[in-house]
Design a protein around this motif. Structure first.
Motif, PDB file in Angstrom:
ATOM      1  N   ALA A  23       0.830  -1.207   0.000  1.00  0.00           N
ATOM      2  CA  ALA A  23       0.000   0.000   0.000  1.00  0.00           C
ATOM      3  C   ALA A  23       0.867   1.261   0.000  1.00  0.00           C
ATOM      4  N   MET A  24       1.937   1.263   0.786  1.00  0.00           N
ATOM      5  CA  MET A  24       2.824   2.424   0.850  1.00  0.00           C
ATOM      6  C   MET A  24       3.494   2.675  -0.495  1.00  0.00           C
ATOM      7  N   ALA A  25       3.980   1.625  -1.150  1.00  0.00           N
ATOM      8  CA  ALA A  25       4.631   1.785  -2.456  1.00  0.00           C
ATOM      9  C   ALA A  25       3.650   2.340  -3.487  1.00  0.00           C
ATOM     10  N   GLY A  30       3.348   5.155  -6.663  1.00  0.00           N
ATOM     11  CA  GLY A  30       2.564   4.591  -7.756  1.00  0.00           C
ATOM     12  C   GLY A  30       3.126   3.263  -8.250  1.00  0.00           C
ATOM     13  N   LYS A  31       3.824   2.533  -7.373  1.00  0.00           N
ATOM     14  CA  LYS A  31       4.455   1.273  -7.754  1.00  0.00           C
ATOM     15  C   LYS A  31       3.693   0.082  -7.197  1.00  0.00           C
ATOM     16  N   ARG A  32       3.625  -0.956  -7.988  1.00  0.00           N
ATOM     17  CA  ARG A  32       3.120  -2.250  -7.529  1.00  0.00           C
ATOM     18  C   ARG A  32       4.336  -3.142  -7.382  1.00  0.00           C
ATOM     19  N   LEU A  33       4.625  -3.538  -6.164  1.00  0.00           N
ATOM     20  CA  LEU A  33       5.790  -4.371  -5.884  1.00  0.00           C
ATOM     21  C   LEU A  33       5.479  -5.830  -6.173  1.00  0.00           C
ATOM     22  N   PHE A 119      19.131   9.080  13.722  1.00  0.00           N
ATOM     23  CA  PHE A 119      18.084   8.434  12.934  1.00  0.00           C
ATOM     24  C   PHE A 119      18.033   9.103  11.572  1.00  0.00           C
ATOM     25  N   ARG A 120      17.833   8.315  10.565  1.00  0.00           N
ATOM     26  CA  ARG A 120      17.715   8.839   9.202  1.00  0.00           C
ATOM     27  C   ARG A 120      16.515   8.188   8.539  1.00  0.00           C
ATOM     28  N   LEU A 121      15.967   8.894   7.581  1.00  0.00           N
ATOM     29  CA  LEU A 121      14.915   8.340   6.753  1.00  0.00           C
ATOM     30  C   LEU A 121      14.916   9.096   5.439  1.00  0.00           C
ATOM     31  N   TYR A 122      14.277   8.524   4.477  1.00  0.00           N
ATOM     32  CA  TYR A 122      14.071   9.245   3.235  1.00  0.00           C
ATOM     33  C   TYR A 122      12.578   9.385   3.019  1.00  0.00           C
ATOM     34  N   VAL A 123      12.234  10.445   2.291  1.00  0.00           N
ATOM     35  CA  VAL A 123      10.828  10.759   2.052  1.00  0.00           C
ATOM     36  C   VAL A 123      10.708  11.285   0.628  1.00  0.00           C
ATOM     37  N   GLU A 124       9.620  10.973  -0.020  1.00  0.00           N
ATOM     38  CA  GLU A 124       9.390  11.471  -1.373  1.00  0.00           C
ATOM     39  C   GLU A 124       9.406  13.000  -1.372  1.00  0.00           C
TER      40      GLU A 124
END
Length: 151
Positions: A23-25, A30-33, A119-124
């Motif tokens: 769901a997150m992807a 807009g990706k279907r994993l 702590f690190r993260l990436y975000v769109e």
């Protein structure tokens, strides 16, 4: 708000975590994993604690949110960065403090471990709602760009 239980994910949470990641992807990129690869990947983290772990937020017996933590060794700091990944909160449970609770638990666990330097993260780039949430919790945009060689 109804009581939320925060806990480390277990093998029985595999289906929920796979569903949340899918769901997150879809929602963010807009990706279907590929379901098989995704299931193996989630199970890999559940069964290899040396790679990291998942936390889940449970409410009324249902998982409402989750995140993954993976580890990056920093030789400059002689400590670990914990990368927060695969963040997802069910749409009906958003804006209720679920992510804040999960993030606070991550901070507590890191403090208990004693060798975590940040702590690190990436975000769109376009996900302004998530960016604001992270800022509200005290995180800052860093000076690095992220590159990758393969999707």
């Amino acid at each position: 708000m109804k009581e939320v239980t925060l806990r480390q994910a277990k093998a029985e949470d595999l289906d929920a975590l796979v569903s949340f990641n899918q769901a997150m992807a879809q929602e963010t990129e807009g990706k279907r994993l590929d379901p098989t690869t995704l299931r193996q990947g989630v199970n890999g983290l559940l069964t290899h604690p040396e790679y990291g772990f998942y936390l889940v937020a449970e409410q009324e017996g249902e998982i409402r949110g989750s995140l993954a933590v993976t580890f990056e060794w920093s030789d400059w700091r002689n400590a670990l960065f914990w990368w927060i990944q695969s963040v997802y909160v069910s749409p009906s449970a958003r804006r209720q403090g679920i992510y804040a609770g999960l993030y606070n638990r991550v901070q507590l666990l890191a403090k208990e471990q004693g060798n975590v330097c940040g702590f690190r993260l990436y975000v769109e780039k376009d996900n302004e709602v998530a960016q604001q949430t992270y800022k509200n919790l005290g995180m800052q945009e860093c000076q690095y760009y992220m590159y990758q060689s393969k999707d």
